[in-house]
Design a protein around this motif. Structure first.
Motif, PDB file in Angstrom:
ATOM      1  N   GLY A  82     -56.090 -39.197  32.524  1.00 25.22           N
ATOM      2  CA  GLY A  82     -54.734 -38.665  32.546  1.00 25.22           C
ATOM      3  C   GLY A  82     -54.540 -37.377  31.775  1.00 25.22           C
ATOM      4  N   SER A  83     -55.532 -36.486  31.807  1.00 23.50           N
ATOM      5  CA  SER A  83     -55.437 -35.209  31.077  1.00 23.50           C
ATOM      6  C   SER A  83     -55.084 -35.451  29.612  1.00 23.50           C
ATOM      7  CB  SER A  83     -54.402 -34.281  31.724  1.00 23.50           C
ATOM      8  OG  SER A  83     -54.802 -33.931  33.028  1.00 23.50           O
ATOM      9  N   LEU A  84     -55.867 -36.333  28.979  1.00 23.93           N
ATOM     10  CA  LEU A  84     -55.605 -36.719  27.597  1.00 23.93           C
ATOM     11  C   LEU A  84     -56.046 -35.634  26.624  1.00 23.93           C
ATOM     12  CD1 LEU A  84     -56.821 -40.436  27.680  1.00 23.93           C
ATOM     13  CD2 LEU A  84     -54.527 -39.518  28.166  1.00 23.93           C
ATOM     14  N   PHE A  85     -55.492 -35.703  25.425  1.00 23.78           N
ATOM     15  CA  PHE A  85     -55.888 -34.836  24.327  1.00 23.78           C
ATOM     16  C   PHE A  85     -56.624 -35.677  23.283  1.00 23.78           C
ATOM     17  CE2 PHE A  85     -52.237 -32.805  26.218  1.00 23.78           C
ATOM     18  CZ  PHE A  85     -52.560 -31.458  26.218  1.00 23.78           C
ATOM     19  N   LEU A  86     -57.675 -35.108  22.704  1.00 23.21           N
ATOM     20  CA  LEU A  86     -58.435 -35.759  21.638  1.00 23.21           C
ATOM     21  C   LEU A  86     -58.613 -34.765  20.497  1.00 23.21           C
ATOM     22  CD1 LEU A  86     -60.347 -37.951  20.396  1.00 23.21           C
ATOM     23  CD2 LEU A  86     -62.201 -36.878  21.715  1.00 23.21           C
ATOM     24  N   THR A  87     -58.309 -35.200  19.272  1.00 25.13           N
ATOM     25  CA  THR A  87     -58.537 -34.363  18.104  1.00 25.13           C
ATOM     26  C   THR A  87     -59.188 -35.191  17.010  1.00 25.13           C
ATOM     27  OG1 THR A  87     -57.512 -32.857  16.501  1.00 25.13           O
ATOM     28  CG2 THR A  87     -56.231 -34.787  17.152  1.00 25.13           C
ATOM     29  N   ARG A  88     -60.023 -34.515  16.212  1.00 28.02           N
ATOM     30  CA  ARG A  88     -60.670 -35.171  15.062  1.00 28.02           C
ATOM     31  C   ARG A  88     -60.256 -34.393  13.810  1.00 28.02           C
ATOM     32  NH1 ARG A  88     -62.076 -37.330  11.098  1.00 28.02           N
ATOM     33  NH2 ARG A  88     -63.890 -38.682  10.761  1.00 28.02           N
ATOM     34  N   PRO A  89     -59.036 -34.678  13.311  1.00 27.72           N
ATOM     35  CA  PRO A  89     -58.513 -33.893  12.200  1.00 27.72           C
ATOM     36  C   PRO A  89     -59.007 -34.370  10.845  1.00 27.72           C
ATOM     37  CG  PRO A  89     -56.897 -35.515  12.865  1.00 27.72           C
ATOM     38  CD  PRO A  89     -58.079 -35.688  13.788  1.00 27.72           C
ATOM     39  N   THR A  90     -58.838 -33.537   9.847  1.00 30.91           N
ATOM     40  CA  THR A  90     -59.143 -33.912   8.473  1.00 30.91           C
ATOM     41  C   THR A  90     -58.104 -33.285   7.559  1.00 30.91           C
ATOM     42  OG1 THR A  90     -60.912 -34.060   6.815  1.00 30.91           O
ATOM     43  CG2 THR A  90     -60.681 -31.967   7.961  1.00 30.91           C
ATOM     44  N   LEU A  91     -57.790 -33.970   6.467  1.00 32.29           N
ATOM     45  CA  LEU A  91     -56.701 -33.570   5.591  1.00 32.29           C
ATOM     46  C   LEU A  91     -56.888 -32.160   5.027  1.00 32.29           C
ATOM     47  CD1 LEU A  91     -54.139 -34.098   3.948  1.00 32.29           C
ATOM     48  CD2 LEU A  91     -55.535 -35.414   2.330  1.00 32.29           C
ATOM     49  N   GLY A  92     -58.125 -31.794   4.697  1.00 27.53           N
ATOM     50  CA  GLY A  92     -58.358 -30.504   4.058  1.00 27.53           C
ATOM     51  C   GLY A  92     -57.796 -29.328   4.818  1.00 27.53           C
ATOM     52  N   HIS A  93     -57.799 -29.423   6.152  1.00 22.89           N
ATOM     53  CA  HIS A  93     -57.295 -28.320   6.964  1.00 22.89           C
ATOM     54  C   HIS A  93     -55.769 -28.285   7.014  1.00 22.89           C
ATOM     55  CE1 HIS A  93     -61.422 -28.592   9.124  1.00 22.89           C
ATOM     56  NE2 HIS A  93     -61.455 -27.719   8.137  1.00 22.89           N
ATOM     57  N   TYR A  94     -55.122 -29.354   6.556  1.00 20.70           N
ATOM     58  CA  TYR A  94     -53.662 -29.425   6.576  1.00 20.70           C
ATOM     59  C   TYR A  94     -53.045 -29.202   5.194  1.00 20.70           C
ATOM     60  CZ  TYR A  94     -53.745 -31.131  11.409  1.00 20.70           C
ATOM     61  OH  TYR A  94     -53.919 -31.247  12.769  1.00 20.70           O
ATOM     62  N   VAL A  95     -53.893 -29.042   4.177  1.00 17.40           N
ATOM     63  CA  VAL A  95     -53.404 -28.711   2.832  1.00 17.40           C
ATOM     64  C   VAL A  95     -54.262 -27.581   2.256  1.00 17.40           C
ATOM     65  CG1 VAL A  95     -52.373 -30.965   2.325  1.00 17.40           C
ATOM     66  CG2 VAL A  95     -54.803 -30.578   1.810  1.00 17.40           C
ATOM     67  N   ALA A  96     -54.690 -26.678   3.117  1.00 20.64           N
ATOM     68  CA  ALA A  96     -55.638 -25.633   2.721  1.00 20.64           C
ATOM     69  C   ALA A  96     -55.035 -24.673   1.707  1.00 20.64           C
ATOM     70  CB  ALA A  96     -56.120 -24.875   3.950  1.00 20.64           C
ATOM     71  N   THR A  97     -53.739 -24.407   1.799  1.00 21.96           N
ATOM     72  CA  THR A  97     -53.087 -23.527   0.836  1.00 21.96           C
ATOM     73  C   THR A  97     -52.292 -24.377  -0.157  1.00 21.96           C
ATOM     74  OG1 THR A  97     -51.031 -23.289   2.099  1.00 21.96           O
ATOM     75  CG2 THR A  97     -52.856 -21.781   2.628  1.00 21.96           C
ATOM     76  N   ARG A  98     -52.075 -23.835  -1.342  1.00 19.71           N
ATOM     77  CA  ARG A  98     -51.276 -24.571  -2.328  1.00 19.71           C
ATOM     78  C   ARG A  98     -49.846 -24.771  -1.830  1.00 19.71           C
ATOM     79  NH1 ARG A  98     -51.347 -26.991  -6.885  1.00 19.71           N
ATOM     80  NH2 ARG A  98     -49.673 -26.906  -8.429  1.00 19.71           N
ATOM     81  N   GLU A  99     -49.334 -23.802  -1.103  1.00 22.74           N
ATOM     82  CA  GLU A  99     -47.971 -23.910  -0.590  1.00 22.74           C
ATOM     83  C   GLU A  99     -47.828 -25.107   0.340  1.00 22.74           C
ATOM     84  OE1 GLU A  99     -48.686 -20.128  -2.303  1.00 22.74           O
ATOM     85  OE2 GLU A  99     -49.783 -21.118  -0.658  1.00 22.74           O
ATOM     86  N   GLU A 100     -48.785 -25.281   1.262  1.00 27.89           N
ATOM     87  CA  GLU A 100     -48.699 -26.408   2.188  1.00 27.89           C
ATOM     88  C   GLU A 100     -48.963 -27.727   1.467  1.00 27.89           C
ATOM     89  OE1 GLU A 100     -49.919 -27.552   6.767  1.00 27.89           O
ATOM     90  OE2 GLU A 100     -51.237 -26.180   5.660  1.00 27.89           O
ATOM     91  N   LEU A 101     -49.916 -27.720   0.519  1.00 31.93           N
ATOM     92  CA  LEU A 101     -50.185 -28.926  -0.266  1.00 31.93           C
ATOM     93  C   LEU A 101     -48.915 -29.407  -0.971  1.00 31.93           C
ATOM     94  CD1 LEU A 101     -52.077 -30.986  -1.706  1.00 31.93           C
ATOM     95  CD2 LEU A 101     -52.475 -29.213  -3.432  1.00 31.93           C
ATOM     96  N   LEU A 102     -48.234 -28.498  -1.671  1.00 31.04           N
ATOM     97  CA  LEU A 102     -47.056 -28.891  -2.434  1.00 31.04           C
ATOM     98  C   LEU A 102     -45.892 -29.253  -1.520  1.00 31.04           C
ATOM     99  CD1 LEU A 102     -47.097 -26.424  -5.462  1.00 31.04           C
ATOM    100  CD2 LEU A 102     -47.941 -28.776  -5.328  1.00 31.04           C
TER     101      LEU A 102
END
Length: 320
Positions: free
Chosen positions: A252-272
């Motif tokens: 069904g035209s699915l999406f698959l991702t293998r995320p990790t936290l480090g890429h979502y808090v890479a900057t201090r601004e996003e972390l805080l």
């Protein structure tokens, strides 16, 4: 001080309780006297060598405590401040040195053990439900391992955003915990894809949050509606074998991702920003943290054994 050291990767017997020199903060670093450190599946992967780290090393990527000293050039953090962190090795110890830009100020009213129990998994649940697949009101969501620390937090955040949660668990005790966290439906792992289809009128869910991996992967794909997304954020049961991407088309035209936290808090601004929202929810009681076990630091092996054997619910902590 005492710390848990890994000299050779392997089973839980690789965890050695040892006396080591006190760490000293360098430029841009702070020294923290630990009150508690979190136990996570990533610790198991690192201990086993699945995620290779030069030996010897001290495990633990999450903790909380009081700043005992600051290194040269550190601003905005002072001795006596209470901080938490995730993503920096060295938490299985009485003291740890962390980069100042990774230190998260703890709000008044938030106990250190609660902070140590929520930062890694809570920030992971936050990015999964707000960024990887931003849950919208009415979305149908499958959360695997619904009674684990991650599952309980994910369920609460998905419900905050208006989603409907279907949760998988392995026992009646865990079913109660998942329901208490807000899960709308709780099912067992056997035949879960068929159960999901039944519970969604044959449609399938918009997103699957899967930290189990190998044993649930195929069923997770089969649980999705067309153009649904599988967020494979972990592999507690083992790594998913290579597969033909054409399956995503066929299902069904699915999406698959293998995320990790480090890429979502890479900057201090996003972390805080993420930490402020998460810890605000926790401090207000909007999101509740379930601590399933507290172990003396010297008993880290037992904590790992219990975690891997699925004898636990909620979050496990090591107390120096």
């Amino acid at each position: 001080m005492h710390a848990i050291v890994v000299n050779t990767p392997g089973g839980s017997s690789a965890l050695t309780y040892a006396e080591v020199p006190d760490p000293v903060p360098g430029p841009g670093e702070v020294l923290v006297d630990l009150d508690a450190s979190g136990v996570n599946f990533i610790d198991v992967y690192q201990r086993e060598g699945r995620y290779p780290i030069p030996v010897p090393f001290t495990l633990g990527s999450e903790g909380a405590g009081t700043v005992a000293a600051v290194g040269e050039g550190v601003t905005g953090i002072a001795t006596g401040d209470r901080v938490g962190w995730q993503g920096v090795l060295g938490g299985y110890a009485e003291k740890a040195v962390i980069p100042a830009d990774r230190a998260i100020p703890l709000p008044d009213g938030l106990a250190s053990d609660t902070a140590a129990a929520v930062l890694l998994q809570g920030l992971t649940a936050h990015y999964l439900a707000t960024s990887t697949y931003p849950v919208q009101p009415g979305d149908e969501v499958l959360v695997h391992a619904g009674a684990g620390g991650m599952g309980l937090l994910l369920t609460q955040i998905v419900k905050l955003r208006g989603g409907r949660v279907i949760s998988t668990v392995s026992s009646a005790e865990k079913e109660k915990l998942a329901k208490d966290a807000g899960a709308d439906e709780v099912i067992r792992y056997e035949g879960f894809a068929e159960a999901v289809r039944d519970l969604t009128g044959g449609r399938g869910v918009h997103v699957v949050y899967d930290g189990v991996g190998k044993t649930t992967f195929d069923g997770s794909l089969a649980s999705l509606r067309p153009r649904g997304l599988l967020a494979l954020y972990g592999g507690a049961s083992g790594a998913v074998p290579p597969f033909d991407p054409m399956r995503l088309n066929q299902l069904g035209s699915l999406f698959l991702t293998r995320p990790t936290l480090g890429h979502y808090v890479a900057t201090r601004e996003e972390l805080l920003a993420r930490a402020d929202e998460l810890l605000g929810w926790v401090t207000s009681g909007t999101v509740k943290v379930h601590i399933g076990g507290r172990y003396p630091l010297a008993e880290a092996r037992r904590a790992h054994d219990d975690l891997e054997a699925r004898r636990t619910t909620g979050k496990l902590l090591l107390i120096p």
